[in-house]
Scaffold this motif. Structure first.
Motif, PDB file in Angstrom:
ATOM      1  N   PRO A 184       0.838  -1.202   0.000  1.00 21.11           N
ATOM      2  CA  PRO A 184       0.000   0.000   0.000  1.00 21.11           C
ATOM      3  C   PRO A 184       0.872   1.252   0.000  1.00 21.11           C
ATOM      4  CG  PRO A 184       0.080  -0.918   2.204  1.00 21.11           C
ATOM      5  CD  PRO A 184       0.896  -1.839   1.336  1.00 21.11           C
ATOM      6  N   LEU A 185       0.769   2.042  -1.036  1.00 24.51           N
ATOM      7  CA  LEU A 185       1.514   3.307  -1.102  1.00 24.51           C
ATOM      8  C   LEU A 185       0.682   4.429  -0.483  1.00 24.51           C
ATOM      9  CD1 LEU A 185       3.017   3.103  -4.710  1.00 24.51           C
ATOM     10  CD2 LEU A 185       4.171   2.658  -2.540  1.00 24.51           C
ATOM     11  N   PRO A 186       1.338   5.395   0.152  1.00 22.14           N
ATOM     12  CA  PRO A 186       2.785   5.604   0.222  1.00 22.14           C
ATOM     13  C   PRO A 186       3.467   4.933   1.406  1.00 22.14           C
ATOM     14  CG  PRO A 186       1.666   7.475   1.172  1.00 22.14           C
ATOM     15  CD  PRO A 186       0.582   6.549   0.695  1.00 22.14           C
ATOM     16  N   ASN A 187       2.709   4.215   2.237  1.00 18.95           N
ATOM     17  CA  ASN A 187       3.250   3.718   3.500  1.00 18.95           C
ATOM     18  C   ASN A 187       4.333   2.659   3.317  1.00 18.95           C
ATOM     19  OD1 ASN A 187       0.207   4.300   3.592  1.00 18.95           O
ATOM     20  ND2 ASN A 187       0.835   4.678   5.695  1.00 18.95           N
ATOM     21  N   TYR A 188       4.225   1.839   2.281  1.00 22.58           N
ATOM     22  CA  TYR A 188       5.178   0.750   2.085  1.00 22.58           C
ATOM     23  C   TYR A 188       5.726   0.782   0.667  1.00 22.58           C
ATOM     24  CZ  TYR A 188       4.488  -1.402   6.620  1.00 22.58           C
ATOM     25  OH  TYR A 188       4.487  -1.641   7.982  1.00 22.58           O
ATOM     26  N   ALA A 189       6.617   1.723   0.402  1.00 24.33           N
ATOM     27  CA  ALA A 189       7.310   1.803  -0.881  1.00 24.33           C
ATOM     28  C   ALA A 189       8.606   0.999  -0.793  1.00 24.33           C
ATOM     29  CB  ALA A 189       7.615   3.258  -1.224  1.00 24.33           C
ATOM     30  N   GLY A 190       9.128   0.619  -1.961  1.00 26.55           N
ATOM     31  CA  GLY A 190      10.381  -0.109  -1.981  1.00 26.55           C
ATOM     32  C   GLY A 190      10.187  -1.582  -2.283  1.00 26.55           C
ATOM     33  N   LEU A 191      11.115  -2.402  -1.787  1.00 23.55           N
ATOM     34  CA  LEU A 191      11.149  -3.825  -2.140  1.00 23.55           C
ATOM     35  C   LEU A 191      10.872  -4.710  -0.928  1.00 23.55           C
ATOM     36  CD1 LEU A 191      14.283  -3.848  -4.462  1.00 23.55           C
ATOM     37  CD2 LEU A 191      11.879  -3.905  -5.138  1.00 23.55           C
ATOM     38  N   ASN A 192      10.330  -5.897  -1.234  1.00 23.66           N
ATOM     39  CA  ASN A 192      10.072  -6.932  -0.219  1.00 23.66           C
ATOM     40  C   ASN A 192       9.156  -6.429   0.894  1.00 23.66           C
ATOM     41  OD1 ASN A 192      12.083  -8.609  -1.570  1.00 23.66           O
ATOM     42  ND2 ASN A 192      13.617  -7.333  -0.567  1.00 23.66           N
ATOM     43  N   VAL A 193       8.224  -5.562   0.549  1.00 24.61           N
ATOM     44  CA  VAL A 193       7.432  -4.915   1.603  1.00 24.61           C
ATOM     45  C   VAL A 193       6.477  -5.863   2.339  1.00 24.61           C
ATOM     46  CG1 VAL A 193       7.675  -2.601   0.662  1.00 24.61           C
ATOM     47  CG2 VAL A 193       5.765  -4.018  -0.095  1.00 24.61           C
ATOM     48  N   PRO A 194       6.027  -6.997   1.753  1.00 25.47           N
ATOM     49  CA  PRO A 194       5.244  -7.910   2.590  1.00 25.47           C
ATOM     50  C   PRO A 194       6.003  -8.377   3.827  1.00 25.47           C
ATOM     51  CG  PRO A 194       4.886  -8.441   0.283  1.00 25.47           C
ATOM     52  CD  PRO A 194       6.003  -7.428   0.331  1.00 25.47           C
ATOM     53  N   VAL A 195       7.323  -8.581   3.694  1.00 24.25           N
ATOM     54  CA  VAL A 195       8.140  -8.965   4.849  1.00 24.25           C
ATOM     55  C   VAL A 195       8.077  -7.897   5.936  1.00 24.25           C
ATOM     56  CG1 VAL A 195      10.529  -9.308   5.629  1.00 24.25           C
ATOM     57  CG2 VAL A 195       9.729 -10.410   3.519  1.00 24.25           C
ATOM     58  N   TRP A 196       8.253  -6.648   5.533  1.00 26.80           N
ATOM     59  CA  TRP A 196       8.312  -5.564   6.513  1.00 26.80           C
ATOM     60  C   TRP A 196       6.946  -5.274   7.121  1.00 26.80           C
ATOM     61  CZ3 TRP A 196      12.990  -5.396   7.851  1.00 26.80           C
ATOM     62  CH2 TRP A 196      14.001  -5.655   6.907  1.00 26.80           C
ATOM     63  N   ALA A 197       5.895  -5.512   6.380  1.00 30.57           N
ATOM     64  CA  ALA A 197       4.552  -5.328   6.936  1.00 30.57           C
ATOM     65  C   ALA A 197       4.274  -6.348   8.041  1.00 30.57           C
ATOM     66  CB  ALA A 197       3.513  -5.445   5.829  1.00 30.57           C
ATOM     67  N   ILE A 198       4.673  -7.607   7.821  1.00 31.70           N
ATOM     68  CA  ILE A 198       4.483  -8.628   8.853  1.00 31.70           C
ATOM     69  C   ILE A 198       5.345  -8.304  10.068  1.00 31.70           C
ATOM     70  CG2 ILE A 198       4.784 -11.066   9.426  1.00 31.70           C
ATOM     71  CD1 ILE A 198       4.157 -11.733   6.510  1.00 31.70           C
ATOM     72  N   LEU A 199       6.599  -7.926   9.831  1.00 30.00           N
ATOM     73  CA  LEU A 199       7.489  -7.601  10.952  1.00 30.00           C
ATOM     74  C   LEU A 199       6.957  -6.439  11.780  1.00 30.00           C
ATOM     75  CD1 LEU A 199      11.124  -7.940   9.548  1.00 30.00           C
ATOM     76  CD2 LEU A 199      10.068  -9.257  11.396  1.00 30.00           C
TER      77      LEU A 199
ATOM     78  N   GLN B 182       7.123   5.509   3.670  1.00 32.82           N
ATOM     79  CA  GLN B 182       8.253   4.732   4.146  1.00 32.82           C
ATOM     80  C   GLN B 182       8.865   4.047   2.928  1.00 32.82           C
ATOM     81  OE1 GLN B 182       7.687   2.516   8.139  1.00 32.82           O
ATOM     82  NE2 GLN B 182       5.704   2.371   7.133  1.00 32.82           N
ATOM     83  N   TYR B 183      10.193   4.032   2.863  1.00 34.27           N
ATOM     84  CA  TYR B 183      10.851   3.376   1.732  1.00 34.27           C
ATOM     85  C   TYR B 183      11.792   2.291   2.248  1.00 34.27           C
ATOM     86  CZ  TYR B 183      13.209   2.507  -2.628  1.00 34.27           C
ATOM     87  OH  TYR B 183      13.711   1.882  -3.746  1.00 34.27           O
ATOM     88  N   PHE B 184      11.639   1.084   1.698  1.00 37.63           N
ATOM     89  CA  PHE B 184      12.428  -0.068   2.128  1.00 37.63           C
ATOM     90  C   PHE B 184      13.401  -0.439   1.010  1.00 37.63           C
ATOM     91  CE2 PHE B 184       8.515  -0.019   4.482  1.00 37.63           C
ATOM     92  CZ  PHE B 184       8.912  -0.315   5.779  1.00 37.63           C
ATOM     93  N   GLU B 185      14.688  -0.255   1.277  1.00 32.91           N
ATOM     94  CA  GLU B 185      15.714  -0.477   0.270  1.00 32.91           C
ATOM     95  C   GLU B 185      15.880  -1.960  -0.028  1.00 32.91           C
ATOM     96  OE1 GLU B 185      16.156   0.990   3.171  1.00 32.91           O
ATOM     97  OE2 GLU B 185      16.437   3.123   2.742  1.00 32.91           O
ATOM     98  N   ARG B 186      16.439  -2.244  -1.204  1.00 29.42           N
ATOM     99  CA  ARG B 186      16.661  -3.622  -1.632  1.00 29.42           C
ATOM    100  C   ARG B 186      17.513  -4.397  -0.637  1.00 29.42           C
ATOM    101  NH1 ARG B 186      17.038  -6.098  -6.869  1.00 29.42           N
ATOM    102  NH2 ARG B 186      16.692  -4.052  -7.816  1.00 29.42           N
ATOM    103  N   ASP B 187      18.530  -3.744  -0.059  1.00 30.19           N
ATOM    104  CA  ASP B 187      19.471  -4.454   0.805  1.00 30.19           C
ATOM    105  C   ASP B 187      19.132  -4.339   2.289  1.00 30.19           C
ATOM    106  OD1 ASP B 187      20.047  -1.802   1.074  1.00 30.19           O
ATOM    107  OD2 ASP B 187      22.209  -1.977   0.747  1.00 30.19           O
ATOM    108  N   ARG B 188      17.955  -3.846   2.626  1.00 29.14           N
ATOM    109  CA  ARG B 188      17.586  -3.743   4.042  1.00 29.14           C
ATOM    110  C   ARG B 188      17.408  -5.140   4.635  1.00 29.14           C
ATOM    111  NH1 ARG B 188      13.243   0.254   6.917  1.00 29.14           N
ATOM    112  NH2 ARG B 188      14.376   1.698   5.565  1.00 29.14           N
ATOM    113  N   LYS B 189      17.926  -5.333   5.827  1.00 31.43           N
ATOM    114  CA  LYS B 189      17.843  -6.614   6.518  1.00 31.43           C
ATOM    115  C   LYS B 189      17.237  -6.422   7.909  1.00 31.43           C
ATOM    116  CE  LYS B 189      20.079  -8.574   3.132  1.00 31.43           C
ATOM    117  NZ  LYS B 189      19.354  -9.433   2.157  1.00 31.43           N
ATOM    118  N   PRO B 190      16.608  -7.464   8.458  1.00 26.09           N
ATOM    119  CA  PRO B 190      16.109  -7.356   9.831  1.00 26.09           C
ATOM    120  C   PRO B 190      17.269  -7.297  10.820  1.00 26.09           C
ATOM    121  CG  PRO B 190      15.843  -9.593   9.003  1.00 26.09           C
ATOM    122  CD  PRO B 190      16.293  -8.766   7.841  1.00 26.09           C
ATOM    123  N   ALA B 191      16.962  -6.897  12.039  1.00 31.04           N
ATOM    124  CA  ALA B 191      17.997  -6.785  13.070  1.00 31.04           C
ATOM    125  C   ALA B 191      18.764  -8.096  13.215  1.00 31.04           C
ATOM    126  CB  ALA B 191      17.359  -6.397  14.403  1.00 31.04           C
ATOM    127  N   HIS B 192      20.076  -8.000  13.372  1.00 30.30           N
ATOM    128  CA  HIS B 192      20.945  -9.165  13.577  1.00 30.30           C
ATOM    129  C   HIS B 192      20.834 -10.172  12.429  1.00 30.30           C
ATOM    130  CE1 HIS B 192      21.264  -7.407  17.526  1.00 30.30           C
ATOM    131  NE2 HIS B 192      19.986  -7.623  17.759  1.00 30.30           N
TER     132      HIS B 192
END
Length: 283
Positions: free
Chosen positions: A95-110, A184-194
């Motif tokens: 859903p834009l603009p809240n989840y722009a970028g890549l792999n956003v289903p991952v970040w929405a669940i997190l 919110q923009y989620f970059e291609r190389d963004r990773k979860p903590a640790h």
């Protein structure tokens, strides 16, 4: 609706499904940029010209009415976008603009979101910045994984594509600008903590959510795998659920044929589908 001409760019089954709908509606696909062999095979079987990358479109001088970017990870440069007289439309799995970028289903669940969605938007310079044409929202289930949420995005994309065609035919009556204050923009190389390592000092809900957010099933995982360390080795986790038990965070409470029960900050989690870093099942 009179037919228009277009270029189709994409690399997944959603590209094929929307391509078939374009052809069935009487529109002409001048060429296809295929990001996957399945898309290339479909295009050739449909008698369409195939390019391997977006940049290859510079070889053609043919102009079209629209460019459709569907499940496409390549940025479309302005000179290529200029091949479309009426501009381009992109499919985005969030859903834009809240989840722009890549792999956003991952970040929405997190993030513990309760709903997610997909967006069809006008293409402009910069990722996911154009006006919204069509959006669809849906619930995130309690046991949602990246795999299942991606499947919901695929289904919503297919179901809403006819609405995109209707918007085009009507001159985009529902087109609206994005509110970038919410972006919110989620970059291609963004990773979860640790890098996805489980923190057993967290609660059970947080541990389970991380495992589910990184569960892509048998598909390629573009983000990270959930894992913990045992005897100096990384153990990948396929599934997790809350269970009864208590102990010091990280304490193994039970060993089962399909996994282990581990204590967390409050309660315990059952971890299963355990593999080593080479994908071999862990005894």
């Amino acid at each position: 609706m009179s037919g228009f001409s277009c270029i189709l760019i994409g690399g997944k089954n959603l590209t094929i499904e929307c391509g078939n709908r374009l052809l069935a509606a009487g529109h002409r696909i001048a060429s296809v940029v295929a990001g996957h062999k399945d898309v290339a095979d479909w295009a050739r079987q449909s008698g369409l010209d195939v390019f391997q990358s977006v940049g290859d479109l510079r070889e053609t001088e043919e102009r079209v009415d629209y460019i459709f970017s569907i499940a496409n990870l390549e940025m479309v440069p302005s000179d290529v976008l200029g091949l479309a007289r009426q501009g381009g439309i992109n499919f985005h799995d969030g859903p834009l603009p809240n989840y722009a970028g890549l792999n956003v289903p991952v970040w929405a669940i997190l993030a513990g979101e309760k709903t997610h969605g997909i967006t069809w938007h006008v293409m402009e310079d910069g990722a996911d910045r154009g006006d919204i044409v069509v959006q669809r929202d849906f619930d995130i289930a309690e046991d949602e994984t990246a795999l299942s949420l991606n499947a919901k995005c695929f289904a919503a994309g297919v179901e809403s594509f006819d609405d995109v065609l209707s918007e085009i035919a009507g001159g985009f009556p529902n087109r609206r600008a994005q509110d970038f204050s919410e972006r919110q923009y989620f970059e291609r190389d963004r990773k979860p903590a640790h890098m996805g390592q489980l923190d057993f000092r967290s609660g059970a809900a947080e541990v389970v959510r991380l495992v589910r957010a990184l569960d892509h099933g048998d598909y390629d995982n573009p983000v990270a795998s959930a894992w913990f360390q045992q005897a100096g080795q990384a153990v990948l986790v396929g599934a997790a659920e809350g269970t009864d038990g208590e102990g010091a965070p990280g304490q193994v409470l039970a060993v089962r044929s399909d996994g282990v029960d581990v204590a967390v900050a409050a309660g315990a989690v059952r971890l299963s589908g355990l593999q080593d870093s080479f994908g071999n099942a862990v005894d």
